[in-house]
Design a protein around this motif. Structure first.
Motif, PDB file in Angstrom:
ATOM      1  N   SER A 189       1.680  15.171  -4.842  1.00 62.27           N
ATOM      2  CA  SER A 189       0.486  15.536  -5.606  1.00 62.27           C
ATOM      3  C   SER A 189      -0.147  16.804  -5.049  1.00 62.27           C
ATOM      4  CB  SER A 189      -0.540  14.397  -5.569  1.00 62.27           C
ATOM      5  OG  SER A 189       0.009  13.205  -6.085  1.00 62.27           O
ATOM      6  N   VAL A 190      -0.199  16.905  -3.746  1.00 61.86           N
ATOM      7  CA  VAL A 190      -0.764  18.097  -3.104  1.00 61.86           C
ATOM      8  C   VAL A 190       0.041  19.330  -3.506  1.00 61.86           C
ATOM      9  CG1 VAL A 190      -1.219  19.233  -0.903  1.00 61.86           C
ATOM     10  CG2 VAL A 190      -1.696  16.796  -1.164  1.00 61.86           C
ATOM     11  N   THR A 191       1.357  19.201  -3.430  1.00 61.12           N
ATOM     12  CA  THR A 191       2.226  20.336  -3.774  1.00 61.12           C
ATOM     13  C   THR A 191       2.078  20.726  -5.238  1.00 61.12           C
ATOM     14  OG1 THR A 191       3.809  19.572  -2.106  1.00 61.12           O
ATOM     15  CG2 THR A 191       4.592  21.184  -3.708  1.00 61.12           C
ATOM     16  N   ALA A 192       1.984  19.729  -6.129  1.00 56.40           N
ATOM     17  CA  ALA A 192       1.815  20.006  -7.558  1.00 56.40           C
ATOM     18  C   ALA A 192       0.507  20.739  -7.818  1.00 56.40           C
ATOM     19  CB  ALA A 192       1.869  18.708  -8.354  1.00 56.40           C
ATOM     20  N   MET A 193      -0.571  20.291  -7.168  1.00 61.26           N
ATOM     21  CA  MET A 193      -1.869  20.936  -7.344  1.00 61.26           C
ATOM     22  C   MET A 193      -1.856  22.357  -6.803  1.00 61.26           C
ATOM     23  SD  MET A 193      -4.802  20.012  -8.688  1.00 61.26           S
ATOM     24  CE  MET A 193      -5.037  21.603  -9.450  1.00 61.26           C
ATOM     25  N   LEU A 194      -1.237  22.514  -5.652  1.00 60.39           N
ATOM     26  CA  LEU A 194      -1.126  23.832  -5.027  1.00 60.39           C
ATOM     27  C   LEU A 194      -0.317  24.784  -5.908  1.00 60.39           C
ATOM     28  CD1 LEU A 194      -1.773  25.407  -2.430  1.00 60.39           C
ATOM     29  CD2 LEU A 194       0.337  24.520  -1.449  1.00 60.39           C
ATOM     30  N   THR A 195       0.780  24.288  -6.439  1.00 56.45           N
ATOM     31  CA  THR A 195       1.636  25.100  -7.316  1.00 56.45           C
ATOM     32  C   THR A 195       0.908  25.476  -8.598  1.00 56.45           C
ATOM     33  OG1 THR A 195       3.593  23.996  -6.427  1.00 56.45           O
ATOM     34  CG2 THR A 195       3.864  25.184  -8.492  1.00 56.45           C
ATOM     35  N   CYS A 196       0.133  24.536  -9.120  1.00 58.38           N
ATOM     36  CA  CYS A 196      -0.647  24.802 -10.339  1.00 58.38           C
ATOM     37  C   CYS A 196      -1.592  25.979 -10.120  1.00 58.38           C
ATOM     38  CB  CYS A 196      -1.431  23.563 -10.737  1.00 58.38           C
ATOM     39  SG  CYS A 196      -2.515  23.770 -12.170  1.00 58.38           S
ATOM     40  N   TYR A 197      -2.360  25.932  -9.040  1.00 51.09           N
ATOM     41  CA  TYR A 197      -3.286  27.024  -8.737  1.00 51.09           C
ATOM     42  C   TYR A 197      -2.536  28.342  -8.536  1.00 51.09           C
ATOM     43  CZ  TYR A 197      -7.397  24.001  -8.010  1.00 51.09           C
ATOM     44  OH  TYR A 197      -8.458  23.153  -8.186  1.00 51.09           O
ATOM     45  N   ILE A 219       7.578  22.699   1.767  1.00 46.98           N
ATOM     46  CA  ILE A 219       7.366  22.876   0.319  1.00 46.98           C
ATOM     47  C   ILE A 219       5.964  23.432   0.058  1.00 46.98           C
ATOM     48  CG2 ILE A 219       7.298  21.709  -1.901  1.00 46.98           C
ATOM     49  CD1 ILE A 219       9.296  19.689  -0.809  1.00 46.98           C
ATOM     50  N   CYS A 220       4.974  22.956   0.799  1.00 44.46           N
ATOM     51  CA  CYS A 220       3.610  23.478   0.654  1.00 44.46           C
ATOM     52  C   CYS A 220       3.535  24.947   1.067  1.00 44.46           C
ATOM     53  CB  CYS A 220       2.640  22.661   1.500  1.00 44.46           C
ATOM     54  SG  CYS A 220       2.375  20.970   0.910  1.00 44.46           S
ATOM     55  N   TRP A 221       4.180  25.269   2.186  1.00 38.24           N
ATOM     56  CA  TRP A 221       4.210  26.667   2.642  1.00 38.24           C
ATOM     57  C   TRP A 221       4.863  27.551   1.571  1.00 38.24           C
ATOM     58  CZ3 TRP A 221       1.957  28.716   6.962  1.00 38.24           C
ATOM     59  CH2 TRP A 221       1.544  27.840   7.958  1.00 38.24           C
ATOM     60  N   ASN A 222       5.970  27.078   1.021  1.00 41.16           N
ATOM     61  CA  ASN A 222       6.687  27.863   0.011  1.00 41.16           C
ATOM     62  C   ASN A 222       5.844  28.086  -1.236  1.00 41.16           C
ATOM     63  OD1 ASN A 222       8.868  27.969   1.711  1.00 41.16           O
ATOM     64  ND2 ASN A 222      10.087  26.458   0.607  1.00 41.16           N
ATOM     65  N   ALA A 223       5.119  27.039  -1.659  1.00 43.47           N
ATOM     66  CA  ALA A 223       4.285  27.152  -2.860  1.00 43.47           C
ATOM     67  C   ALA A 223       3.207  28.219  -2.675  1.00 43.47           C
ATOM     68  CB  ALA A 223       3.647  25.803  -3.186  1.00 43.47           C
ATOM     69  N   MET A 224       2.599  28.260  -1.493  1.00 43.58           N
ATOM     70  CA  MET A 224       1.541  29.244  -1.237  1.00 43.58           C
ATOM     71  C   MET A 224       2.110  30.654  -1.115  1.00 43.58           C
ATOM     72  SD  MET A 224      -1.782  29.169  -0.974  1.00 43.58           S
ATOM     73  CE  MET A 224      -2.015  30.732  -1.819  1.00 43.58           C
ATOM     74  N   ILE A 225       3.237  30.783  -0.418  1.00 45.40           N
ATOM     75  CA  ILE A 225       3.884  32.093  -0.291  1.00 45.40           C
ATOM     76  C   ILE A 225       4.316  32.593  -1.663  1.00 45.40           C
ATOM     77  CG2 ILE A 225       5.925  33.289   0.623  1.00 45.40           C
ATOM     78  CD1 ILE A 225       5.733  31.446   3.091  1.00 45.40           C
ATOM     79  N   ASP A 226       4.854  31.689  -2.486  1.00 47.10           N
ATOM     80  CA  ASP A 226       5.300  32.055  -3.835  1.00 47.10           C
ATOM     81  C   ASP A 226       4.125  32.544  -4.679  1.00 47.10           C
ATOM     82  OD1 ASP A 226       7.054  32.347  -5.981  1.00 47.10           O
ATOM     83  OD2 ASP A 226       6.709  30.315  -6.690  1.00 47.10           O
ATOM     84  N   GLY A 227       2.973  31.895  -4.542  1.00 50.64           N
ATOM     85  CA  GLY A 227       1.790  32.326  -5.285  1.00 50.64           C
ATOM     86  C   GLY A 227       1.419  33.763  -4.962  1.00 50.64           C
ATOM     87  N   VAL A 249       6.771  24.084  11.430  1.00 52.10           N
ATOM     88  CA  VAL A 249       7.589  23.952  10.217  1.00 52.10           C
ATOM     89  C   VAL A 249       8.600  25.090  10.169  1.00 52.10           C
ATOM     90  CG1 VAL A 249       7.572  23.841   7.699  1.00 52.10           C
ATOM     91  CG2 VAL A 249       5.673  22.866   9.004  1.00 52.10           C
ATOM     92  N   GLU A 250       9.865  24.729  10.028  1.00 52.54           N
ATOM     93  CA  GLU A 250      10.925  25.734   9.995  1.00 52.54           C
ATOM     94  C   GLU A 250      11.169  26.192   8.554  1.00 52.54           C
ATOM     95  OE1 GLU A 250      15.517  26.348  11.609  1.00 52.54           O
ATOM     96  OE2 GLU A 250      14.555  24.368  11.702  1.00 52.54           O
ATOM     97  N   PRO A 251      11.201  27.512   8.315  1.00 52.79           N
ATOM     98  CA  PRO A 251      11.465  28.019   6.956  1.00 52.79           C
ATOM     99  C   PRO A 251      12.834  27.564   6.461  1.00 52.79           C
ATOM    100  CG  PRO A 251      10.645  29.770   8.390  1.00 52.79           C
ATOM    101  CD  PRO A 251      10.945  28.598   9.274  1.00 52.79           C
ATOM    102  N   ASP A 252      12.934  27.412   5.148  1.00 51.49           N
ATOM    103  CA  ASP A 252      14.228  27.083   4.551  1.00 51.49           C
ATOM    104  C   ASP A 252      14.711  28.260   3.702  1.00 51.49           C
ATOM    105  OD1 ASP A 252      12.535  26.939   2.361  1.00 51.49           O
ATOM    106  OD2 ASP A 252      13.431  25.111   1.540  1.00 51.49           O
ATOM    107  N   GLU A 253      15.772  28.037   2.964  1.00 56.55           N
ATOM    108  CA  GLU A 253      16.371  29.094   2.136  1.00 56.55           C
ATOM    109  C   GLU A 253      15.382  29.644   1.125  1.00 56.55           C
ATOM    110  OE1 GLU A 253      19.371  28.830  -1.547  1.00 56.55           O
ATOM    111  OE2 GLU A 253      20.259  28.157   0.327  1.00 56.55           O
TER     112      GLU A 253
END
Length: 597
Positions: A189-197, A219-227, A249-253
């Motif tokens: 839910s947190v990730t979905a809300m973060l991605t929405c914003y 996933i949370c880090w990625n969502a914010m970086i993607d934004g 947290v280790e970065p992924d692909e």
């Protein structure tokens, strides 16, 4: 009934070989749970039929799931339809299998079949169905139905509802659900809300939510970086990535691909090379096709074509996406010959071009004035490859024709388009009118755009430039008044240079740098040297009613020249200096930089 016998590799290995295990329902369920391939599922299916266990509901359910998990949704559905009186669990499994693979219509059709059979959905059924809702109206209908069944408060359903509203861009509805989950919302839910914003560009809201999370997964880090990356804030994306590296947290692909995109926006090749080195030494991220394609794109956009080529040749089993990246890279660097050769090579390897391929090819033709090649590729898209031209392809053709002075042909192409011309295309056509001094057509186009309310800042500025180029200063003042009345502002030109992995930015006439005196001293030296080599300042492009010395001074302090001067005083002799600008360089700066090589 005699039990069938199924060879078991594991049992044979444990006992020294040759032994078999009698198949019963419990054993079949156990083997099906561990099944991961379609071939193994078929073998187990055959054994189940021989053992007469196909009527066992637990076995039938697990067999259905095994086929779905291995990608054979057709066989999974066949089993569902052959099952006598399937329960909600059977339908839910099938719905989830289709929804998770993006087969939304099939998933919702299964939900409809289930309801037609008189079965009530469970919380798991609704949570599996909601991701298949691509329209908010259907999602709201399921929300209402969940409320009617007293399931809307279930954590799985609430999380799926939040995700549905987030994907639809209804931040208010998503936030209302999110607030009800406090104080301990599920990470999904947190990730979905973060991605929405982030997707909506509400980056301040996204960042507040992100910073308030006590525990952040990748996933949370990625969502914010993607934004940040999506909405033109690459510096913030890089800063957040550095913060991520300092965390546990280790970065992924996905992280690496997003950050490479941010680096490409900035044009900071040294940061890109550091990321490349990070990938080479990472235990988690591999230089696979996806990462390799992102590296090729980054190096091309950062001006390091040789590094892009090296990465490209190091990628095994190249797909059309990485070929497209390389073709666009060559086009970007003006090497049209290599871009066109790449197209021939990919066709020799049996790869089928996409619409992106032709954008690269048409750009290559545009940068080198290859009119006939451009026309040929534009025709072949539809005639040979069945690809309908998009607005980007028309834009490339207008740019190509406009650059070589075929403005009437470009204008007729725009008039014959099957899609509505966008602002970029009109700006390109107006720029061609200005370049080739076709003021009559330029004014005709501009009047049309103003009358239709389609004019943006770029169009107003070009119209102003067209009038200024022929000395119509009253019309220039009128256009600028119209811009002011409409609240339109010109985006200032900004040039950036990276020195020791730090980015420095300059605007025209910039005096803010601590080394301003040294920069302007080098600038005077540069201007003197290029004049000695025959450069004559192109004062006609200064679109202000000034005398010649003032026009020359205005040209001399353009942002890219200031960035070059700073690069010269900050690097070793013969070092390569790379400048990134948010707008196209003016023709005078282009001429000066060519003489500065």
């Amino acid at each position: 009934m005699s039990a069938a016998v199924l060879p078991s590799v594991a049992t044979a290995r444990e006992s020294g070989g040759g032994h078999s295990v009698a198949l019963n329902a419990d054993r079949a369920v156990s083997l099906l749970v561990a099944c991961s391939t379609a071939r193994r599922a078929s073998e187990l299916h055959a054994a189940v039929l021989r053992a007469g266990l196909d009527s066992d509901r637990a076995v039938a359910f697990r067999l259905q799931r095994a086929y779905a998990a291995s990608g054979r949704l057709d066989r999974s559905l066949t089993l569902l339809h052959r099952t006598q009186d399937p329960t909600a669990i059977f339908y839910t499994s099938a719905i989830r299998a289709h929804s998770s693979r993006g087969l939304s219509l099939a998933a919702l059709a299964l939900l409809s079949d289930m309801l037609s059979d008189g079965l009530l959905p469970t919380a798991h059924t609704l949570s599996a169905s909601l991701p298949a809702c691509r329209g908010i109206s259907l999602g709201r209908a399921l929300h209402t139905y969940a409320f009617k069944l007293a399931l809307s408060g279930d954590s799985y359903v609430a999380t799926a509802l939040l995700g549905m509203y987030a994907r639809a861009g209804d931040a208010a509805a998503a936030r209302a659900l999110f607030d009800k989950m406090q104080p301990d919302p599920h990470v999904v839910s947190v990730t979905a809300m973060l991605t929405c914003y982030a997707n909506m560009g509400a980056l301040d809201d996204a960042r507040r939510l992100f910073d308030g999370l006590p525990n952040k997964d990748f996933i949370c880090w990625n969502a914010m970086i993607d934004g940040y990356t999506q909405h033109g804030k690459p510096n913030e994306a890089l800063q957040l990535f550095r913060q991520m590296l300092r965390s546990s947290v280790e970065p992924d692909e996905v992280t690496v691909v997003l950050v490479l995109s941010a680096v490409a926006q900035l044009g900071t090749v040294e940061s890109g090379k550091w990321l490349h080195s990070y990938v080479k030494n990472s235990r988690r991220v591999r230089l696979n096709l996806r990462v390799g394609t992102a590296l090729v794109d980054m190096y091309c956009k950062c001006g390091s074509l040789e590094d892009a080529v090296a990465v490209f040749h190091g990628i095994a089993d190249k797909d059309i996406v990485v070929w497209n990246a390389m073709i666009n890279g060559y086009a970007m660097h003006g090497d049209s010959t290599r871009a066109l050769e790449m197209f021939a090579h990919l066709r020799e390897q049996g790869l089928w071009p996409t619409d992106i391929t032709f954008i690269g090819l048409l750009n290559a033709c545009s940068h080198s004035g290859l009119v006939e090649d451009g026309r040929k590729f534009f025709r072949s898209m539809e005639q040979e490859y069945g690809i309908d031209p998009k607005i980007e392809h028309y834009g490339c053709m207008v740019d190509l024709l406009g650059r070589v002075g075929l403005i009437d042909e470009a204008f007729h192409l725009v008039q014959s388009m099957t899609v509505t011309p966008d602002a970029v295309l009109w700006v390109s056509l107006l720029a061609a009118c200005r370049l080739h001094k076709n003021m009559a057509l330029g004014q005709l186009i501009a009047d049309y755009l103003v009358a239709k309310g389609l004019a943006n800042s770029g169009m107003y500025i070009l119209l102003s430039n067209i009038y200024a180029a022929v000395g119509k200063w009253e019309e220039v003042a009128q256009v600028r008044s119209m811009m002011k009345a409409s609240g339109i502002q010109k985006e200032p030109g900004c040039s950036a240079i990276e020195i020791d992995r730090k980015v420095y930015e300059f605007v025209a006439g910039d005096m803010s740098h601590p080394r301003t005196d040294e920069i302007y001293a080098m600038l005077d030296k540069m201007n003197g040297l290029v004049k000695e080599h025959g450069h004559v300042p192109q004062t006609e492009i200064v679109l202000h009613d000034l005398d010649e010395p003032m026009k020359e001074r205005a040209l001399a302090v353009h942002s890219e020249k200031l960035a070059v001067a700073f690069g010269l005083i900050s690097t070793e002799p013969a070092a390569t200096i790379k400048i990134v600008k948010n707008l196209r360089a003016c023709s005078d700066c282009h001429a000066v930089l060519k003489l500065s090589k």
